[in-house]
Write a protein that holds these residues in place. Structure first.
Motif, PDB file in Angstrom:
ATOM      1  N   TRP A  30       0.828  -1.207   0.000  1.00  0.00           N
ATOM      2  CA  TRP A  30       0.000   0.000   0.000  1.00  0.00           C
ATOM      3  C   TRP A  30       0.866   1.262   0.000  1.00  0.00           C
ATOM      4  CZ3 TRP A  30      -4.813   0.661  -1.233  1.00  0.00           C
ATOM      5  CH2 TRP A  30      -5.444   1.860  -0.941  1.00  0.00           C
ATOM      6  N   SER A  31       1.917   1.238   0.773  1.00  0.00           N
ATOM      7  CA  SER A  31       2.828   2.386   0.824  1.00  0.00           C
ATOM      8  C   SER A  31       3.537   2.591  -0.513  1.00  0.00           C
ATOM      9  CB  SER A  31       3.839   2.181   1.946  1.00  0.00           C
ATOM     10  OG  SER A  31       4.734   3.246   2.013  1.00  0.00           O
ATOM     11  N   SER A  32       3.906   1.513  -1.159  1.00  0.00           N
ATOM     12  CA  SER A  32       4.591   1.597  -2.447  1.00  0.00           C
ATOM     13  C   SER A  32       3.657   2.034  -3.558  1.00  0.00           C
ATOM     14  CB  SER A  32       5.197   0.243  -2.818  1.00  0.00           C
ATOM     15  OG  SER A  32       6.184  -0.133  -1.920  1.00  0.00           O
ATOM     16  N   TRP A  33       2.413   1.587  -3.503  1.00  0.00           N
ATOM     17  CA  TRP A  33       1.480   1.842  -4.590  1.00  0.00           C
ATOM     18  C   TRP A  33       1.197   3.330  -4.785  1.00  0.00           C
ATOM     19  CZ3 TRP A  33       0.278  -0.310  -8.794  1.00  0.00           C
ATOM     20  CH2 TRP A  33      -0.852   0.064  -9.503  1.00  0.00           C
ATOM     21  N   GLY A  34       1.299   4.134  -3.726  1.00  0.00           N
ATOM     22  CA  GLY A  34       1.072   5.568  -3.847  1.00  0.00           C
ATOM     23  C   GLY A  34       1.989   6.229  -4.867  1.00  0.00           C
ATOM     24  N   THR A  35       3.206   5.736  -4.998  1.00  0.00           N
ATOM     25  CA  THR A  35       4.156   6.262  -5.980  1.00  0.00           C
ATOM     26  C   THR A  35       4.208   5.381  -7.217  1.00  0.00           C
ATOM     27  OG1 THR A  35       5.501   7.165  -4.202  1.00  0.00           O
ATOM     28  CG2 THR A  35       6.559   6.947  -6.326  1.00  0.00           C
ATOM     29  N   ALA A  36       4.156   4.088  -7.027  1.00  0.00           N
ATOM     30  CA  ALA A  36       4.323   3.156  -8.144  1.00  0.00           C
ATOM     31  C   ALA A  36       3.220   3.290  -9.182  1.00  0.00           C
ATOM     32  CB  ALA A  36       4.378   1.729  -7.620  1.00  0.00           C
ATOM     33  N   GLN A  37       2.021   3.657  -8.769  1.00  0.00           N
ATOM     34  CA  GLN A  37       0.934   3.782  -9.732  1.00  0.00           C
ATOM     35  C   GLN A  37       1.233   4.831 -10.791  1.00  0.00           C
ATOM     36  OE1 GLN A  37      -2.761   5.301  -8.209  1.00  0.00           O
ATOM     37  NE2 GLN A  37      -1.715   6.478  -6.617  1.00  0.00           N
ATOM     38  N   HIS A  38       1.940   5.892 -10.420  1.00  0.00           N
ATOM     39  CA  HIS A  38       2.256   6.943 -11.382  1.00  0.00           C
ATOM     40  C   HIS A  38       3.330   6.486 -12.368  1.00  0.00           C
ATOM     41  CE1 HIS A  38      -0.237   9.612  -9.080  1.00  0.00           C
ATOM     42  NE2 HIS A  38       0.472   9.346  -7.989  1.00  0.00           N
ATOM     43  N   VAL A  39       4.196   5.594 -11.932  1.00  0.00           N
ATOM     44  CA  VAL A  39       5.252   5.084 -12.804  1.00  0.00           C
ATOM     45  C   VAL A  39       4.716   3.974 -13.698  1.00  0.00           C
ATOM     46  CG1 VAL A  39       7.537   4.028 -12.864  1.00  0.00           C
ATOM     47  CG2 VAL A  39       7.001   5.680 -11.085  1.00  0.00           C
ATOM     48  N   MET A  40       3.953   3.064 -13.124  1.00  0.00           N
ATOM     49  CA  MET A  40       3.478   1.897 -13.873  1.00  0.00           C
ATOM     50  C   MET A  40       2.291   2.211 -14.775  1.00  0.00           C
ATOM     51  SD  MET A  40       3.793  -0.950 -10.884  1.00  0.00           S
ATOM     52  CE  MET A  40       3.191  -2.252 -11.897  1.00  0.00           C
ATOM     53  N   LEU A  41       1.387   3.043 -14.330  1.00  0.00           N
ATOM     54  CA  LEU A  41       0.200   3.388 -15.100  1.00  0.00           C
ATOM     55  C   LEU A  41       0.320   4.815 -15.612  1.00  0.00           C
ATOM     56  CD1 LEU A  41      -2.399   1.913 -12.570  1.00  0.00           C
ATOM     57  CD2 LEU A  41      -1.374   0.777 -14.546  1.00  0.00           C
ATOM     58  N   SER A  42       1.357   5.063 -16.374  1.00  0.00           N
ATOM     59  CA  SER A  42       1.688   6.438 -16.755  1.00  0.00           C
ATOM     60  C   SER A  42       1.043   6.893 -18.051  1.00  0.00           C
ATOM     61  CB  SER A  42       3.207   6.582 -16.849  1.00  0.00           C
ATOM     62  OG  SER A  42       3.705   5.722 -17.847  1.00  0.00           O
ATOM     63  N   LYS A  43       0.238   6.052 -18.683  1.00  0.00           N
ATOM     64  CA  LYS A  43      -0.406   6.453 -19.928  1.00  0.00           C
ATOM     65  C   LYS A  43      -1.366   7.617 -19.655  1.00  0.00           C
ATOM     66  CE  LYS A  43      -2.873   4.649 -23.881  1.00  0.00           C
ATOM     67  NZ  LYS A  43      -3.483   3.473 -24.495  1.00  0.00           N
ATOM     68  N   GLY A  44      -1.250   8.657 -20.453  1.00  0.00           N
ATOM     69  CA  GLY A  44      -2.090   9.832 -20.281  1.00  0.00           C
ATOM     70  C   GLY A  44      -1.544  10.851 -19.302  1.00  0.00           C
ATOM     71  N   ARG A  45      -0.407  10.586 -18.707  1.00  0.00           N
ATOM     72  CA  ARG A  45       0.206  11.538 -17.769  1.00  0.00           C
ATOM     73  C   ARG A  45       1.322  12.289 -18.479  1.00  0.00           C
ATOM     74  NH1 ARG A  45      -0.396   7.302 -13.144  1.00  0.00           N
ATOM     75  NH2 ARG A  45      -2.403   7.998 -12.361  1.00  0.00           N
ATOM     76  N   ASP A  46       1.745  13.392 -17.891  1.00  0.00           N
ATOM     77  CA  ASP A  46       2.804  14.213 -18.471  1.00  0.00           C
ATOM     78  C   ASP A  46       4.162  13.565 -18.242  1.00  0.00           C
ATOM     79  OD1 ASP A  46       0.961  16.085 -19.267  1.00  0.00           O
ATOM     80  OD2 ASP A  46       1.229  17.355 -17.508  1.00  0.00           O
ATOM     81  N   HIS A  47       4.829  13.199 -19.331  1.00  0.00           N
ATOM     82  CA  HIS A  47       6.182  12.645 -19.282  1.00  0.00           C
ATOM     83  C   HIS A  47       7.158  13.725 -19.715  1.00  0.00           C
ATOM     84  CE1 HIS A  47       5.078   8.362 -19.009  1.00  0.00           C
ATOM     85  NE2 HIS A  47       3.973   8.780 -19.601  1.00  0.00           N
ATOM     86  N   GLY A  48       8.366  13.673 -19.191  1.00  0.00           N
ATOM     87  CA  GLY A  48       9.363  14.632 -19.608  1.00  0.00           C
ATOM     88  C   GLY A  48      10.632  14.510 -18.787  1.00  0.00           C
ATOM     89  N   ARG A  49      11.423  15.583 -18.850  1.00  0.00           N
ATOM     90  CA  ARG A  49      12.691  15.616 -18.126  1.00  0.00           C
ATOM     91  C   ARG A  49      12.686  16.801 -17.170  1.00  0.00           C
ATOM     92  NH1 ARG A  49      16.278  11.875 -18.945  1.00  0.00           N
ATOM     93  NH2 ARG A  49      16.343  10.846 -20.945  1.00  0.00           N
ATOM     94  N   LEU A  50      13.157  16.519 -15.962  1.00  0.00           N
ATOM     95  CA  LEU A  50      13.304  17.544 -14.938  1.00  0.00           C
ATOM     96  C   LEU A  50      14.783  17.846 -14.800  1.00  0.00           C
ATOM     97  CD1 LEU A  50      12.308  19.181 -12.397  1.00  0.00           C
ATOM     98  CD2 LEU A  50      12.710  17.087 -11.114  1.00  0.00           C
TER      99      LEU A  50
END
Length: 155
Positions: A30-50
C-alpha cells in the motif's frame, strides 16, 4: 500443561505470526502503490525531463520539459532522495493535477517499490521464526534484499 493446550498455543502463535507477516506485506504494498501507480500506469500523464536546479530540505526543484504535447512547467518538485545533484536531467512523470514529479524508468520503478522490499525483509523474519518455514523465509528475504539493492544501484 497438557498436550492439547500446547498444540492450541502453537497454533495461536503461528496464526499471529502469519497475520503480522501478511499485514507487513500489505502495508508495504500500500505504501509503495502511492508512488508506483504513477510510474506503472503512466499512460495519459505528463512525461518529460526535470533539470534539477536547487535542493532544499527534502525536495529538489527545477524546470520540467515535456517529451509529449503537454505544457512545460517552470517549477516542479521531486523528493531529494531520488534526485542526484544540481544539473542532472531526470526522466519523470508528473502526478495528475500537481507539480510533483515521480522519477520514471527502471530506477523510478524500483525506488517506488522500496517500501514493499523492506516489508518483505521484515516479513521473512516472521516467516522463519514464527512460522518455522526457513526456505520460504530465505526466498522472501532474498527477494526483498535484491529489490532494495537494485533500487540503490539504479539510482
Amino acid at each position: 500443561m497438557t498436550k492439547r493446550s500446547r498444540t492450541f498455543l502453537l497454533v495461536v502463535v503461528r496464526a499471529a505470526a502469519a497475520l503480522v507477516a501478511v499485514v507487513l506485506v500489505v502495508a508495504g504494498f500500500w505504501s509503495s502503490w502511492g508512488t508506483a501507480q504513477h510510474v506503472m500506469l503512466s499512460k495519459g500523464r505528463d512525461h518529460g525531463r526535470l533539470t534539477v536546479t536547487s535542493c532544499a530540505a527534502d525536495v529538489c526543484t527545477g524546470p520540467f520539459v515535456p517529451t509529449g504535447g503537454s505544457a512545460p512547467h517552470a517549477h516542479v518538485t521531486i523528493p531529494d532522495s531520488v534526485a542526484a545533484r544540481r544539473g542532472d536531467r531526470l526522466p519523470v512523470v508528473l502526478k495528475p493535477g500537481t507539480d510533483d514529479a515521480v522519477r520514471s524508468g527502471l530506477a523510478g520503478l524500483l525506488y517506488a517499490w522500496l517500501p514493499l522490499a523492506g516489508a518483505l525483509l521484515l516479513a521473512s523474519l516472521l516467516v522463519a521464526g514464527g512460522l518455522r518455514m526457513p526456505r520460504t523465509a530465505w526466498v522472501v528475504g532474498l527477494l526483498g534484499a535484491a529489490a532494495m539493492a537494485s533500487a540503490f544501484i539504479a539510482l
